[in-house]
Design an enzyme around this catalytic site. Structure first.
Site, PDB file in Angstrom:
ATOM      1  N   LYS A  83       0.857  -1.194   0.000  1.00  0.00           N
ATOM      2  CA  LYS A  83       0.000   0.000   0.000  1.00  0.00           C
ATOM      3  C   LYS A  83       0.895   1.246   0.000  1.00  0.00           C
ATOM      4  CE  LYS A  83      -4.221   1.177   2.601  1.00  0.00           C
ATOM      5  NZ  LYS A  83      -4.779   1.105   3.965  1.00  0.00           N
TER       6      LYS A  83
HETATM    7  C1  E4P Z   1      -8.257   2.038   4.222  1.00  0.00           C
HETATM    8  O1  E4P Z   1      -7.423   1.355   3.676  1.00  0.00           O
HETATM    9  C2  E4P Z   1      -8.001   2.819   5.435  1.00  0.00           C
HETATM   10  O2  E4P Z   1      -7.248   2.013   6.296  1.00  0.00           O
HETATM   11  C3  E4P Z   1      -9.250   3.204   6.195  1.00  0.00           C
HETATM   12  O3  E4P Z   1     -10.426   2.836   5.522  1.00  0.00           O
HETATM   13  C4  E4P Z   1      -9.240   4.567   6.775  1.00  0.00           C
HETATM   14  O4  E4P Z   1     -10.451   4.797   7.448  1.00  0.00           O
HETATM   15  P1  E4P Z   1     -10.676   5.996   8.497  1.00  0.00           P
HETATM   16  O5  E4P Z   1     -10.911   7.239   7.741  1.00  0.00           O
HETATM   17  O6  E4P Z   1     -11.876   5.567   9.290  1.00  0.00           O
HETATM   18  O7  E4P Z   1      -9.416   6.064   9.324  1.00  0.00           O
END
Ligand code: E4P
Length: 217
Positions: A83
């Site tokens: 990622k």
């Molecule tokens: C996705 O890959 C992220 O880890 C995640 O959905 C972030 O979500 P949040 O905005 O609730 O932290």
């Protein structure tokens, strides 16, 4: 639509995986910090439980270091997806890593143009953050709809991974908008099956069945 869990906690993931409905997992540095575990240990445990894609995020900010970290993370298990953040360096890293056959999730996407660039860089997944856009008064779901249209216009294979999902309506809307994947916090994943009319209906069925004095087995 595939359902991923948004968590880095192997214990939390284990109970959801038992349903057989978890297609993958997304982690990020904030989720990893919450577990108190060594990142590589947590990722190894998650990859053993989940056969699908498990996103592991780099923490370097320049492309070469991101590539090195990404290759290191990819060695943990064959289902690791590297990622990277949606920056110019992240896009360069995406292009290099995907060119070498790694699966790549480009994260922190907040605009259709960013998503276009990620697809051109060979991203396996693009992660638009719905909830964080809603938080600032924008329409997070509109972003999913626009990316869907752009990707379909040009036949990009990059999968739209709806992220920053906060409530069941987000899941419903993402599915209606044609997102390929939705990543959910484990508590929300459990909430999806619940409906008060299901509980009420089941209680009535069981009560009536009890009155018959029969048993199926
Ligand atoms: C996705 O890959 C992220 O880890 C995640 O959905 C972030 O979500 P949040 O905005 O609730 O932290």
């Amino acid at each position: 639509m595939k359902l991923f869990l948004d968590s880095a906690d192997p214990k939390e993931i284990a109970s959801a995986v038992a349903t057989g409905l978890v297609d993958g997992v997304t982690t990020n540095p904030s989720l990893a910090a919450k577990t108190g575990m060594k990142l590589t240990d947590a990722l190894r445990a998650i990859c053993e439980m989940v056969p699908g894609s498990v996103s592991a995020e780099v923490t370097a900010t320049d492309a070469d270091a991101m590539i090195a970290e990404g290759k290191h993370l990819a060695k943990i298990a064959s289902n690791i997806t590297v990622k990277v953040p949606l920056t110019w360096d992240g896009l360069r890293a995406c292009k290099a890593l995907s060119g070498e056959g790694h699966t790549v999730n480009v994260t922190l996407c907040f605009s259709p143009n960013q998503a276009l660039l990620a697809a051109k860089a060979g991203a396996t997944f693009i992660s638009p953050f719905i909830g964080r856009l809603d938080d600032i008064g924008a329409d997070g779901m509109e972003l999913i709809r626009e990316i869907r249209l752009i990707y379909d216009n040009y036949n990009f294979a990059t999968e739209i991974l709806a992220a920053s999902i906060r409530h069941p309506m987000h899941v419903r809307e993402a599915a209606l908008a044609g997102a390929d994947v939705c990543t959910l916090p484990p508590a929300l994943f459990k909430q999806l099956a619940h409906h008060p009319l299901t509980d009420k209906g089941l209680a009535a069925f069981l009560e009536d069945w009890k009155k018959t004095g029969q048993s199926i087995l």
